[in-house]
Design a protein around this motif. Structure first.
Motif, PDB file in Angstrom:
ATOM      1  N   ASP A   1       6.974   8.314  -0.762  1.00  0.00           N
ATOM      2  CA  ASP A   1       6.436   8.189   0.594  1.00  0.00           C
ATOM      3  C   ASP A   1       7.273   7.274   1.478  1.00  0.00           C
ATOM      4  O   ASP A   1       7.012   7.156   2.675  1.00  0.00           O
TER       5      ASP A   1
ATOM      6  N   LYS B   1       3.940  10.431   6.288  1.00  0.00           N
ATOM      7  CA  LYS B   1       3.045   9.571   5.511  1.00  0.00           C
ATOM      8  C   LYS B   1       2.530   8.364   6.296  1.00  0.00           C
ATOM      9  O   LYS B   1       1.722   7.607   5.788  1.00  0.00           O
ATOM     10  N   ARG B   2       3.009   8.196   7.516  1.00  0.00           N
ATOM     11  CA  ARG B   2       2.528   7.063   8.293  1.00  0.00           C
ATOM     12  C   ARG B   2       1.156   7.372   8.882  1.00  0.00           C
ATOM     13  O   ARG B   2       0.752   8.539   8.980  1.00  0.00           O
ATOM     14  N   ALA B   3       0.438   6.312   9.253  1.00  0.00           N
ATOM     15  CA  ALA B   3      -0.898   6.493   9.828  1.00  0.00           C
ATOM     16  C   ALA B   3      -0.811   7.229  11.162  1.00  0.00           C
ATOM     17  O   ALA B   3       0.156   7.065  11.914  1.00  0.00           O
ATOM     18  N   LEU B   4      -1.815   8.034  11.427  1.00  0.00           N
ATOM     19  CA  LEU B   4      -1.859   8.792  12.672  1.00  0.00           C
ATOM     20  C   LEU B   4      -1.996   7.844  13.854  1.00  0.00           C
ATOM     21  O   LEU B   4      -2.820   6.925  13.845  1.00  0.00           O
ATOM     22  N   GLN B   5      -1.183   8.057  14.893  1.00  0.00           N
ATOM     23  CA  GLN B   5      -1.191   7.217  16.085  1.00  0.00           C
ATOM     24  C   GLN B   5      -1.780   8.001  17.273  1.00  0.00           C
ATOM     25  O   GLN B   5      -1.695   9.230  17.313  1.00  0.00           O
TER      26      GLN B   5
ATOM     27  N   ASN C   1       0.811  -1.231   0.000  1.00  0.00           N
ATOM     28  CA  ASN C   1       0.000   0.000   0.000  1.00  0.00           C
ATOM     29  C   ASN C   1       0.838   1.272   0.000  1.00  0.00           C
ATOM     30  O   ASN C   1       0.456   2.275   0.613  1.00  0.00           O
ATOM     31  N   TYR C   2       1.977   1.221  -0.679  1.00  0.00           N
ATOM     32  CA  TYR C   2       2.788   2.421  -0.878  1.00  0.00           C
ATOM     33  C   TYR C   2       3.069   2.574  -2.370  1.00  0.00           C
ATOM     34  O   TYR C   2       4.151   2.247  -2.853  1.00  0.00           O
TER      35      TYR C   2
ATOM     36  N   ASP D   1       0.386  10.595  18.788  1.00  0.00           N
ATOM     37  CA  ASP D   1       0.543  11.871  18.083  1.00  0.00           C
ATOM     38  C   ASP D   1      -0.409  12.929  18.627  1.00  0.00           C
ATOM     39  O   ASP D   1      -0.140  14.130  18.535  1.00  0.00           O
TER      40      ASP D   1
ATOM     41  N   SER E   1       7.762   9.852   8.106  1.00  0.00           N
ATOM     42  CA  SER E   1       6.933  10.177   9.271  1.00  0.00           C
ATOM     43  C   SER E   1       5.671  10.944   8.877  1.00  0.00           C
ATOM     44  O   SER E   1       4.627  10.803   9.515  1.00  0.00           O
TER      45      SER E   1
END
Length: 230
Positions: free
Chosen positions: A129, A149-153, A123-124, A156, A147
């Motif tokens: 990215d 482009k990674r999913a929100l944690q 999925n990249y 964060d 950083s």
């Protein structure tokens, strides 16, 4: 014909037992030397299975020898870093700091189209990215995105989360798992009482039931062959 069936079943049981002894990695993510062992075992089992003139032990003994050799190599690679590098190889960084590592791609004979395909699978689709991409020793590609482009944690946003463990399976296809019940300090009577709250009076009617770490019981009834619930 009966002799062929018996020999086939014996070899089948022997191969399954050997693969179980060699470990779960044999079934899933194979290292190169493990793949060689798996292929050789398949060939060794096929020969006496097809030719009844070959003694059964002529197939079983080499399979056991391969099993011992594989277990020994696994033990050596576990204890020695140098041996591990020789036997299993080392992971290769093919994208570093957002840039393709041309020398590594050339050394691995790993073309860009193959790399882009594996990135799309992960999925990249956009190479821009990706911060790091590592080709593991089993041939799989591990991707570490940038950083931004990674999913929100939750971290964060400074959000505290509750613990989430693995749900415990209590019933599978109408069979009660007594061991798992004891593991969570519950009894058969407790489960029966909980299911009665939903109108379920028999464990055999339940296709699947599990208990999560929050204490919530999930269940699903069996379905009749013609439709509807049991």
């Amino acid at each position: 014909m009966l002799l062929i069936i018996i020999r086939t079943l014996i070899l089948y049981i022997a191969v399954v037992a050997v693969m179980r002894i060699m470990g779960k990695q044999e079934i899933g993510q194979l290292q190169p030397f493990e793949l060689v062992v798996a292929l050789m075992i398949a060939d060794l089992a096929a020969i006496p299975m097809q030719d009844t003139g070959i003694p059964l032990l002529s197939g079983i003994i080499p399979i056991i020898v391969l099993m011992v050799a594989q277990v020994a190599l696994s033990f050596i690679s576990m204890k020695s870093m140098k041996a591990r590098n020789v036997i299993c190889g080392c992971p290769s960084v093919v994208v570093a700091n957002g840039k393709l590592v041309e020398s590594e791609l050339r050394y691995l004979r790993y073309n860009i189209n193959d790399l882009l395909e594996q990135l799309r699978v992960k999925n990249y689709p956009n190479l821009a990215d990706v911060e790091f991409a590592i080709l593991e020793t089993n041939g799989q590609l591990s991707v570490i995105p940038k950083s931004q482009k990674r999913a929100l944690q939750p971290d964060d946003l400074n959000i505290n989360t509750t613990y989430e463990g693995i749900p415990i399976t209590l019933i599978t296809d109408g069979q009660l798992n007594e061991k798992n019940l004891r593991k969570v300090n519950l009894t058969r009577e407790w489960l029966r009482t909980e299911l009665l709250k939903f109108g379920v009076d028999d464990f055999r009617k339940v296709f699947f039931a599990s208990l999560d770490t929050a204490g919530q019981l999930f269940y699903q009834l069996k379905t009749k062959p013609g439709g509807g619930r049991v």
